[in-house]
Design a protein around this motif. Structure first.
Motif: not given
Length: 584
Positions: A107-110, A154-156, A227-231, A254-259
Motif C-alpha cells: 500500500i506504500g506506493f500512493e 506530497g513528495q510521492i 522489505t525495502a521494495a517489491a516488484l 524505494l522512495a515510498c519506503r525510505l524517506s
C-alpha cells in the motif's frame, strides 16, 4: 452491493482516541465508518467478518503507526485482506513519523495523509488542535468523495509525475485474497541470510511451478519490515522487459519506503529537466536514480533490507533475460545493507545471472513443504469435513499426493468444497496434471457444452496480445452480462483480474502452469484450447466492429487489433483509418 459512503477503518487499539475523533468527523460529513471492535481477533471466522466488512464498504482508510504495523499485527492482517479485496485502493493516514512505521509495500506506493503530529497539536490547546484537525480531515474527505482526486502536494505524488512508473497490484491482490499458511521456515532462512554479513548479496528462492513461490513473496513483502521494495513480474507485463522502466519503477518504490532516500532522489531529479531521463543509458539511469541518492542519503548503520523481485523468469526470453542481466550487473553498486531477493523458476536465463547467489530451493516433497500443505488443508477443510470418519486418512492421502505443490492443494480444496464430499469417485489425483483434469471434469461436466461454449473464450484469454478486457471478451462472443459473469465465476480460481492503462478491467490466467496445461496435449487433453484460434476469433469479431464504425472500438481494441492475425489489406486499412481518427 458496496455502499460508497461506508468506510472501513483499520487502526491499532492504542490509537483509539484519534480513531474515534476521525470516525466522528467522517460521520458528521455523511460517511458511515465501520471499525472492528471485537476483542477476539483471530481465526477464519474473524477473517470472514473483516472481509465482509471491507466488501460491503466503498472505501478503506488505514491509520498507520508503529503499533498498527508491528510484525504480524492484526492491522497488517486487515490491510492484507483489504488489498486482496480492493486491489490496493486504500487511503492511508500516518499517525506517527514515517521513519518508525513499517508501511507495507502493498500500500506504500500512493501518497498518504500525514497526521503524525496529532499529539503535539493536541497539547497546543483545543482551538489550535481542532483547526489543524479540520484542515487535515478536509483533505481526506476530498479524496473520499472523489477517488480520482490527487493532492497538489506530497513528495510521492511529485515523484510519480517525474518517473515512468509501471506498477500494477493485480498479482498481489489475488495472492493476498487467497488462503495462506505456513512458510515460517522459509522466512527464517531469508532473515538469517539478511543478517549474515558474509552471505552473498543476492539470494534465489526457486522451486517447481505451483509450489507457492509468489504467495510467499507477497506475504513476506507485506508483513516483513525488512522489505525495502517489491516488484512482481508476469509475462503479460511487456513494459518490464525494458530495464529503464524497471529502474524508474524500482526507484519510485524505494522512495515510498525510505524517506531519506526519497528526499535525496527528489533533489537529484530537480537538478535538471525530467525529459533528460529518457536520454540516459541504462547504467547512467541506475546510477542517477538509485546508486547515488542511496549513497548520499543513508549511512552505514542502516538495518539490512531487501528488494524482492518475483517472477523474474517471466521477463523476456527464457534464454536471454535482459532484466536478470541488468540486476546482476548493478547489484554490487547498491549499499551493503540492501540485498536482492529473487523469487523465480530456475530457467537458464535466471540461472546464468544468479551463479554467485545464495540458493534456497522449495522442494515439493521436503518435510517442511508437506507440513505446510497439510496445515493448509486443515485450515481450509477441517471445519467442513473434520467430523467425517475418513478425514484423518484423507488428509494424509491428499497431502502426499499433492507432492508439496500448493496449486494442487488449492485446486483440490476448491473441488472438495464445491462437491461437499471427500469422495471424488476414485483415487485422489497424483500431481498437478491429474488434479487439473479432475477439477475441469467437475466444473465443466458436459463435454459438448465445454467444446461449444467455453473452449474458444478460453483460447481468447490465452491468445490475447495483452490481458483481455472483460468487456472486449463479452463483445467478441456477443455475451450478456450474465454470460460473462458465468465465465468469470467458473474460472475464478484460475483467472486474475486487473486494470489496464485505459481503466478497463482485464482477465488473464494467473499461473504459467495453467497456460501450459491448457495449451498442450492437443488430441489427448480434452480441455486443450488453441490460443491461435482465440486470436483469429478476436481478429474477426473486432475487425467487423472496425469496418462498421471504427470509433466504436475501445482504445485497447484499436491498439491491439494490429497485433491480431489480420490480412494484409485489413491491416493497411486499419492503419489508415485509425491514423485519420487520431489526427482528428
Amino acid at each position: 452491493m458496496k455502499d460508497q459512503n461506508r468506510v472501513f477503518v483499520s487502526y491499532g487499539h492504542v490509537e483509539e482516541e484519534i480513531c474515534k475523533k476521525i470516525c466522528a468527523y467522517l460521520e458528521n460529513e455523511g460517511f458511515k465508518p465501520w471499525v472492528d471492535t471485537t476483542k477476539l481477533r483471530h481465526g477464519m471466522l474473524w477473517r470472514d467478518e473483516i472481509r465482509k466488512g471491507i466488501e460491503d464498504s466503498g472505501q478503506v482508510v488505514a491509520l498507520l503507526s508503529a503499533y498498527s504495523t508491528r510484525d504480524r499485527g492484526v492491522c497488517l492482517d486487515e490491510i492484507s485482506i483489504a488489498v486482496g479485496v480492493t486491489g490496493g485502493n486504500i487511503h492511508t493516514i500516518l499517525l506517527q513519523e514515517e521513519n518508525i512505521i513499517n508501511v507495507p509495500p502493498t500500500i506504500g506506493f500512493e501518497q498518504w495523509f500525514d497526521m503524525s503530529d496529532w499529539k503535539k497539536k493536541k497539547a497546543e490547546g483545543d482551538q489550535a488542535y481542532n483547526e489543524w484537525f479540520k484542515a487535515k480531515m478536509d483533505d481526506v474527505i476530498r479524496r473520499l468523495r472523489d477517488p480520482e482526486h490527487v493532492e497538489k502536494y506530497g513528495q510521492i505524488t511529485e515523484l510519480r509525475k517525474k518517473l515512468n512508473v509501471q506498477y500494477a497490484v493485480g498479482r498481489q491482490q489475488k495472492l493476498l485474497n487467497e488462503h495462506y499458511t505456513g512458510r515460517k521456515w522459509l522466512g527464517e532462512k531469508i532473515d538469517a541470510w539478511l543478517e549474515d554479513p558474509n552471505a552473498p548479496r543476492r539470494c534465489l528462492v526457486t522451486g517447481a511451478p505451483g509450489v507457492g513461490k509468489s504467495a510467499f513473496a507477497v506475504h513476506y513483502a507485506h508483513y516483513n519490515p525488512k522489505t525495502a521494495a517489491a516488484l512482481f513480474f508476469s509475462a503479460d507485463m511487456p513494459n518490464y522487459n525494458d530495464p529503464c522502466v524497471v529502474i524508474q519503477t524500482l526507484a519510485y518504490l524505494l522512495a515510498c519506503r525510505l524517506s531519506a532516500y526519497r528526499k535525496s532522489l527528489l533533489w537529484e531529479l530537480n537538478q535538471e529537466d525530467h525529459t533528460t531521463l529518457a536520454k540516459l543509458t541504462e547504467k547512467e539511469l541506475f546510477d542517477k536514480l538509485i546508486t547515488r541518492p542511496l549513497s548520499q542519503a543513508i549511512n552505514g548503520n542502516h538495518p539490512a533490507m531487501c528488494i524482492i523481485l518475483d517472477g523474474l523468469e517471466e521477463c523476456g526470453d527464457p534464454q536471454k533475460n535482459t532484466l536478470a542481466k541488468t540486476i546482476a550487473r548493478y547489484a554490487d553498486s547498491l549499499p551493503w545493507w540492501l540485498h536482492i531477493l529473487i523469487v523465480a523458476r530456475d530457467v537458464p536465463a535466471v540461472k546464468n545471472y544468479t551463479k554467485n547467489a545464495l540458493r534456497i530451493e522449495m522442494r515439493g516433497e521436503d518435510k517442511n513443504n508437506l507440513d505446510d500443505v497439510r496445515e493448509y488443508y486443515r485450515e481450509a477443510l477441517e471445519e467442513k469435513f473434520g467430523s467425517d470418519p475418513a478425514w484423518p486418512e484423507t488428509l494424509e492421502q491428499i497431502t502426499v499426493r499433492s507432492q508439496g505443490i500448493f496449486l494442487y492443494a488449492k485446486m483440490l480444496t476448491s473441488l472438495l468444497l464445491d462437491k461437499g464430499t471427500l469422495d471424488v469417485g476414485g483415487d485422489y489425483p497424483e500431481g498437478l496434471s491429474e488434479v487439473f483434469t479432475l477439477w475441469f471434469d467437475w466444473f465443466f461436466p458436459d463435454g459438448e457444452d465445454y467444446a461449444r461454449r467455453w473452449r474458444l473464450p478460453i483460447g481468447c484469454v490465452l491468445g490475447s496480445p495483452e490481458p483481455i478486457p472483460a468487456q472486449t471478451l463479452r463483445r467478441v462472443f456477443d455475451w450478456s452480462e450474465n454470460e460473462l459473469a458465468d465465465f468469470e465465476a467458473r474460472l475464478s480460481i484460475l483467472l486474475r483480474k486487473d486494470k489496464n492503462v485505459f481503466g478497463d478491467e482485464t482477465l488473464v490466467f494467473d499461473h504459467d502452469f495453467v497456460k501450459e496445461w491448457l495449451t498442450s496435449g492437443s488430441g489427448e487433453n480434452f480441455y486443450f484450447s488453441s490460443p491461435e484460434d482465440g486470436r483469429k476469433k478476436m481478429a474477426n469479431a473486432l475487425y467487423a466492429v472496425f469496418e462498421e464504425d471504427a470509433e466504436e472500438l475501445t482504445y485497447w481494441e484499436a491498439v491491439n487489433l494490429l497485433d491480431l492475425p489480420l490480412t494484409r489489406k485489413q491491416r493497411e486499412k486499419e492503419v489508415v483509418i485509425l491514423s485519420i481518427s487520431v489526427d482528428r
